[in-house]
Design a protein around this motif. Structure first.
Motif, mmCIF file in Angstrom:
data_model
loop_
_atom_site.group_PDB
_atom_site.id
_atom_site.type_symbol
_atom_site.label_atom_id
_atom_site.label_comp_id
_atom_site.label_asym_id
_atom_site.label_seq_id
_atom_site.Cartn_x
_atom_site.Cartn_y
_atom_site.Cartn_z
ATOM 1 N N GLN A 67 0.754 -1.186 -0.137
ATOM 2 C CA GLN A 67 -0.037 -0.119 0.057
ATOM 3 C C GLN A 67 0.776 1.420 0.077
ATOM 4 O O GLN A 67 0.557 2.329 -0.666
ATOM 5 N N ILE A 70 1.718 2.531 -3.388
ATOM 6 C CA ILE A 70 0.659 3.060 -4.098
ATOM 7 C C ILE A 70 0.472 4.617 -3.555
ATOM 8 O O ILE A 70 0.267 5.615 -4.289
ATOM 9 N N VAL A 211 -6.129 16.031 1.975
ATOM 10 C CA VAL A 211 -6.367 14.819 1.335
ATOM 11 C C VAL A 211 -7.624 13.984 2.056
ATOM 12 O O VAL A 211 -8.541 13.544 1.699
ATOM 13 N N LEU A 212 -7.317 14.072 3.509
ATOM 14 C CA LEU A 212 -8.388 13.422 4.260
ATOM 15 C C LEU A 212 -9.686 13.967 4.037
ATOM 16 O O LEU A 212 -10.723 12.822 3.913
ATOM 17 N N PHE A 214 -11.122 15.656 1.221
ATOM 18 C CA PHE A 214 -11.676 15.920 -0.099
ATOM 19 C C PHE A 214 -11.563 14.612 -0.971
ATOM 20 O O PHE A 214 -12.195 14.376 -2.128
ATOM 21 N N ILE A 215 -10.643 13.598 -0.471
ATOM 22 C CA ILE A 215 -10.450 12.410 -1.390
ATOM 23 C C ILE A 215 -11.047 11.234 -0.482
ATOM 24 O O ILE A 215 -10.917 11.180 0.681
ATOM 25 N N LYS A 216 -11.915 10.591 -1.254
ATOM 26 C CA LYS A 216 -12.783 9.678 -0.555
ATOM 27 C C LYS A 216 -12.312 8.304 -0.767
ATOM 28 O O LYS A 216 -12.196 7.360 0.126
ATOM 29 N N SER A 217 -11.742 7.814 -1.930
ATOM 30 C CA SER A 217 -11.568 6.552 -2.297
ATOM 31 C C SER A 217 -10.014 6.220 -1.176
ATOM 32 O O SER A 217 -9.072 6.972 -1.342
ATOM 33 N N SER A 218 -10.014 5.019 -0.967
ATOM 34 C CA SER A 218 -8.938 4.481 -0.029
ATOM 35 C C SER A 218 -7.830 4.395 -0.708
ATOM 36 O O SER A 218 -6.635 4.358 -0.285
ATOM 37 N N THR A 219 -7.738 4.225 -2.136
ATOM 38 C CA THR A 219 -6.677 3.958 -2.887
ATOM 39 C C THR A 219 -5.946 5.175 -3.390
ATOM 40 O O THR A 219 -4.951 5.167 -3.977
ATOM 41 N N MET A 221 -5.102 7.954 -1.287
ATOM 42 C CA MET A 221 -4.849 8.493 -0.153
ATOM 43 C C MET A 221 -3.437 8.904 -0.464
ATOM 44 O O MET A 221 -2.611 8.177 -1.237
ATOM 45 N N LYS A 226 -1.700 7.500 4.860
ATOM 46 C CA LYS A 226 -1.424 6.132 4.966
ATOM 47 C C LYS A 226 -0.540 5.883 6.217
ATOM 48 O O LYS A 226 -1.003 4.927 7.021
ATOM 49 N N GLN A 229 -2.535 6.040 9.524
ATOM 50 C CA GLN A 229 -3.268 5.072 9.361
ATOM 51 C C GLN A 229 -2.313 3.819 9.934
ATOM 52 O O GLN A 229 -2.793 3.128 10.780
#
Lengths: 289, 531
Positions: A67, A70, A211-212, A214-219, A221, A226, A229
Motif C-alpha cells: 500500500q 501506491i 486529502v483526508l 476531499f479524497i474519498k477513495s482509499s486507494t 490517499m 497512509k 493510519q
C-alpha cells in the motif's frame, strides 16, 4: 601558523557548535535507531542512538502489503503536478503585479491579501469543491492550493527589486513581454524560484488534512495519510473498544519511527542540493541594504 | 488594530447573514422530506420494492487492505457480501483517526452514507439532536426479523439504542473481553517474598507497596515499585470518579469531576507520589513507556493498568526474561467510599444510525439483518478450513499471516455481531497462538478479565447526557483541572480537599450550574428508560 591564543577560542567555538549540531542530530539518530531495533529492546527503553537487536521488522511491516508504494506514487503525482501548477500560477501572478503601472493592481492585490486574513472555513470550502464537481479528484487539492499568498509576495517583491533597465533594454531590442519574462527575468530569479519550489513541494509532500477531507477513495490517499493510519493501527488507545485483533507483535514506537524516517527521507535527500538556493532565496525579497 | 477588529466584526456579520441565507435556501429546497413512516398496514406493494436494493455504509479506513487484495471499497469480501446479502452495498471509508471530522463534512455537504456508525454513543446523540439521522422503530417492526428478535432477547440494550424515546442507533452486545478494560496486576512472587496477601483495601494496598519498597525488590530501596499504564481508568474506577460518568447522589445528578470522592482519588495519587512508590515522572511519561519498561524488566511489583491486548507485549517480555516472575491479576480493592471496579465498557458495541436522506431503508434493514444473522461470523473469522478450523466450536486461526492479509480487515464490515452469546473467556486460549508463552499469557489474560469484571464498575446511569452546553463547560476547564490535580499531587501545597474546592469553583465559574441543571432535566426525562 596560528598562534595558540587565537586557537583556543576557535576550538571552544567548534566544541560549542559541535554540541549544538549533535543536539539537533540526536533526536533524528534516536528515531533511526528505534526504527531498526526489536520491540523488546524498545520496550525495555535501552535504545539511544544505536540500534539494539537489529531488525527490519518495522519497515517490513510498513512496506509489506504494497500500500505504501501506491500512496507514495499518489504523493509523487500530487507533488509534481501540484508544484508545477503552483510555480506557473505564482510566476504569472507575481510578474504582472510587480509592475507598478498596472491598472487594477491594487484591487487584485487586495483580493489576494484578503485570503491571507480570512478563510471561508472547512464546510464552505467543502461545499464549493463538491459543487464544482471536484470531490475525490486531485484537482480539489491542486486548485484550492494553487497559490500561496506568502510565496506570491516573496516573488513579487523580488521582481520589483530587479532593475527595470534590464527589461527596458530587451524591449527596445523588440522582445515581447513573454520573451522578457522567460529570457531575462526568470533566469535572474532562479534562486528564488528554487526556494519557492521547495516550499511548495514540501507542502505537497506533507499533504494530509485536505486529502483526508476531499479524497474519498482509499486507494488515492497520500503517503502521510497512509503512514498515519498504519501508526494508528498499532495504537492501543484506538484499538480499545474496537474489535480489531490487536495481536500485533510489533512495537508501535518502532513502526512510528520507521514511518517518520520514510516520510522525511525524500526531502532529506533533496534538501542538500537545494540548500544554497534556499538560503539565498529566503533572503531575497527581503529589503536589501 | 482597531481597524482590523472592525473588519473582522464586519466580515463575521456578513458571513453569518450569508450563511443564514444559504441555510434558509437549503431548508426551503428540502422541504419536509422527512421520510414518511411506512404504514403499518403491511401492504403487499411496498414503495421501496421499486427502488434498487442499494445501501451505502460508512466504515473506518485503517489502511489495512493489502494492495493485492484491492481496496476497502472493492475486494473479495465486498463481492461476497453483495452475493450473500442480495443488497448492493457501497462502502464509504472514513479515516479512523479523523472519523468524526470527515463524517461531519460529509453530512454537512449531503454526501453522507445511508448508514453512519460510531463507537461513541455521544456522537450519534449529536446527530440525533442535529436532525441528521432518523428514528427506525417502524422500519424494524415492518421489515426486520433478526434485529427485531435480537432486541427482544437483549432488552438491556434497548435504552442504549433509544434517544428521545425512539430507537436511533442499532447496537449489539460486546462479548466479555470487550467489556473488560481497566485492571491491576501484582507480582505474586514479590508478595511471597514479603509474606503478605494480595491487598483488598486501600490500607492494605499501601502496606504492600511500602513492604515492596522497603525490601528493595525493584533493585534498591529508592526505586519506585508501582507502574501505571496510560489511562486513568483504574483509579477513577476505584473511587467512582470516572470522567465519562455522572453519579446520582440521592436522585441528584453530580458530575464525576466534582463528586466528594475526588478527594480520595487525589489523595491516593499523592501518596503514591510523595512516597516515591511510583516514578516521579509518571505524569509526564507519555504512553507510559518508562513505567512499562520497568514492568517488563521486572522492576515493579504492581501494575495499575489494563487487561487485554494493550499490554500483552510487556507481559510476554516479563515472563520470557524472568521465568520466576509470577504476575497475577489483582481485583479492585475497597476504599473508604466502598468497593467499585475499574472502568468497564457499556455492553453496547457499535451504534448504527440511519441517515434521514436514505433512499431505501428496507434494503438497509435487509443488509443489517443478514449481517447480524450469519454474515458477521464469516467476516470476523474467514472461511472454515481455509482461514480457521473449529476447535470445540471455537474458530482457531490456521495461518496467522494469511489471516492478517486476507481476513483481518473484513472484521471492519461486521458492525453488528452476535458473538456475545457464545463467547467464553476460555475461548481466548483457543484463539491465541499455540506457543507456550502466548498460551500462558492468554490464560492469565482470561483470568485477569474475570477478576476485573468480578467487581462491577460503578455506573449509576446506563449512559451519560450529552449536550453542547455540557461539553463546552468541560472543554473550557479541563486544562485547569489537570493543573489543579497535578499541583495537589506533585507539589502538595494544597490538600486534596482544597483541590476539590478549587475544582468546584472552576466548574461553577464556567457554567457548571447550568450544566447540572441540563443534566438533571435530562435525567428526570429519561429515568423511566433506565430500568
Amino acid at each position: 601558523m596560528v598562534v595558540w591564543k587565537e586557537r583556543v577560542p576557535r576550538l571552544l567555538l567548534y566544541f560549542i557548535l559541535g554540541l549544538c549540531t549533535f543536539s539537533t542530530l540526536f533526536p533524528f539518530l534516536n528515531v533511526l535507531a528505534v526504527s531498526l531495533s526489536s520491540g523488546e529492546a524498545i520496550r525495555a527503553g535501552s535504545v539511544s542512538i544505536w540500534p539494539r537487536q537489529f531488525t527490519w521488522d518495522a519497515y517490513r511491516n510498513l512496506i509489506d502489503d504494497g500500500q505504501l508504494f501506491i500512496a507514495m506514487k499518489n504523493t509523487v503525482v500530487m507533488t509534481v503536478v501540484g508544484t508545477s501548477l503552483n510555480m506557473l500560477v505564482t510566476i504569472m501572478a507575481a510578474y504582472p503585479l510587480s509592475k507598478l503601472d498596472l491598472r487594477g493592481r491594487g484591487l487584485v492585490l487586495g483580493m489576494i491579501i484578503f485570503t491571507m486574513l480570512f478563510t471561508g472555513g472547512l464546510i464552505p470550502q467543502f461545499l464549493l469543491i463538491k459543487n464544482l464537481g471536484l470531490m475525490n479528484t486531485y484537482w480539489s487539492l491542486w486548485l484550492s492550493g494553487l497559490l500561496s499568498t506568502y510565496n506570491f509576495f516573496v516573488l513579487k517583491t523580488f521582481f520589483e527589486g530587479l532593475p527595470s533597465e534590464l527589461e527596458e533594454s530587451a524591449a527596445i531590442d523588440g522582445a515581447k513581454d513573454w520573451v522578457v519574462l522567460v529570457r531575462i527575468v526568470l533566469p535572474l530569479a532562479l534562486p528564488v524560484l528554487a526556494a519557492l519550489t521547495l516550499f511548495y513541494a514540501v507542502g505537497w509532500w506533507n499533504a494530509y488534512y485536505n486529502v483526508l477531507i476531499f479524497i474519498k477513495s482509499s486507494t488515492q490517499m497520500s503517503l502521510m495519510v497512509k503512514l498515519y493510519q498504519m501508526i494508528d493501527n498499532l495504537d492501543p488507545a484506538l484499538l480499545i473498544g474496537d474489535s480489531t485483533n490487536a495481536n500485533n507483535a510489533l512495537p508501535p514506537e518502532g513502526v512510528r519511527a520507521g514511518a517518520a524516517m520514510l516520510a522525511s527521507l525524500p526531502i532529506l535527500i533533496i534538501y542538500p542540493f537545494l540548500q544554497k538556493y534556499f538560503v539565498k532565496g529566503v533572503l531575497m525579497g527581503s529589503v536589501k541594504g | 488594530m482597531k481597524r482590523t477588529k472592525r473588519w473582522v466584526l464586519g466580515s463575521t456579520i456578513l458571513a453569518m447573514t450569508l450563511g443564514a441565507a444559504l441555510a434558509g435556501c437549503a431548508k426551503s429546497e428540502e422541504g419536509a422530506s422527512g421520510s414518511p413512516a411506512p404504514s403499518a398496514a403491511g401492504k403487499v406493494e411496498d414503495k421501496y420494492d421499486k427502488l434498487p436494493k442499494a445501501v451505502s455504509v460508512s466504515m473506518y479506513d485503517r489502511g489495512a487492505v493489502a494492495a493485492e487484495e484491492g481496496s476497502y471499497e472493492q475486494n473479495r469480501w465486498t463481492k461476497w457480501i453483495q452475493e450473500q446479502s442480495g443488497v448492493q452495498v457501497k462502502y464509504v471509508p472514513v479515516p479512523r483517526n479523523q472519523a468524526q471530522d470527515k463524517l461531519n463534512t460529509l453530512i454537512a455537504s449531503g454526501e453522507a452514507p445511508d448508514l453512519i456508525w460510531e463507537y461513541d454513543r455521544n456522537y450519534i446523540g449529536t446527530l440525533v439532536s442535529q436532525g441528521v439521522v432518523q428514528p427506525i422503530d417502524d422500519y424494524i417492526n415492518q421489515y426486520s426479523t433478526v434485529i427485531k428478535n435480537y432486541i427482544n432477547d437483549n432488552p438491556e440494550l434497548k435504552p442504549l439504542m433509544t434517544f428521545d424515546g425512539k430507537i436511533y442507533g442499532i447496537t449489539t452486545k460486546r462479548p466479555l473481553n470487550g467489556l473488560a478494560n481497566g485492571g491491576m496486576w501484582i507480582r505474586q512472587d514479590w508478595l511471597d517474598k514479603v509474606g503478605m496477601k494480595a491487598p483488598t483495601t486501600e490500607e492494605e494496598f499501601f502496606a504492600v507497596t511500602k513492604a515492596f519498597k522497603e525490601k528493595g525488590l525493584s533493585g534498591n530501596t529508592n526505586a519506585p515499585v508501582v507502574s501505571m499504564f496510560v489511562w486513568p481508568n483504574v483509579i477513577t474506577g476505584l473511587y467512582a470518579t470516572h470522567s465519562t460518568q455522572w453519579y446520582l447522589d440521592g436522585g441528584k445528578m453530580v458530575n464525576s469531576r466534582v463528586v466528594d470522592r475526588n478527594v480520595g482519588a487525589i489523595n491516593f495519587e499523592r501518596k503514591l507520589y510523595e512516597n516515591v512508590y511510583i516514578d516521579k515522572e509518571y505524569l509526564t511519561d507519555k504512553n507510559s513507556q518508562k513505567m512499562m519498561a520497568d514492568w517488563a524488566q521486572g522492576k515493579s511489583g504492581i501494575l495499575i493498568g489494563t487487561v487485554g491486548n494493550g499490554i500483552d507485549t510487556y507481559m510476554k517480555d516479563l515472563m520470557k526474561n524472568f521465568p520466576d516472575a509470577n504476575p497475577v491479576p489483582l481485583a479492585a480493592f475497597s476504599t473508604q467510599y466502598g468497593k467499585f471496579g475499574s472502568y468497564q465498557e457499556t455492553p453496547a458495541n457499535i451504534y448504527v444510525a440511519f441517515n434521514k436522506n436514505m433512499k431505501n431503508p428496507k434494503a438497509a434493514i435487509q443488509y443489517l439483518d443478514w449481517l447480524l444473522d450469519k454474515g458477521w461470523y464469516t467476516l470476523a473469522n474467514g472461511i472454515e478450513n481455509t482461514h480457521f478450523r473449529l476447535v470445540n466450536g471455537v474458530p482457531q486461526v490456521i495461518d496467522a499471516d494469511k489471516f492478517k492479509k486476507e481476513v483481518a480487515y473484513a472484521g471492519e464490515y461486521a458492525i453488528l455481531r452476535n458473538d456475545a452469546k457464545t463467547f467464553k473467556l476460555e475461548d481466548l486460549m483457543v484463539k491465541a497462538p499455540q506457543d507456550p508463552l502466548s498460551q500462558r499469557w492468554a490464560k492469565l489474560n482470561a483470568e485477569a478479565m474475570k477478576t476485573s469484571l468480578s467487581v462491577p464498575f460503578r455506573r449509576d446511569i446506563p449512559y451519560s447526557p450529552n449536550s453542547p452546553e455540557i461539553s463546552n463547560v468541560f472543554a473550557s476547564i479541563e486544562p485547569k483541572l489537570i493543573e489543579i490535580r497535578t499541583r495537589a499531587i506533585v507539589k502538595g501545597d494544597i490538600t486534596p480537599e482544597q483541590a476539590l474546592e478549587m475544582i468546584r469553583k472552576e466548574y461553577k465559574s464556567a457554567g457548571g450550574d447550568k450544566a447540572d441543571q441540563i443534566a438533571q432535566e435530562w435525567y428526570e426525562k429519561n429515568k423511566a428508560n433506565f430500568k
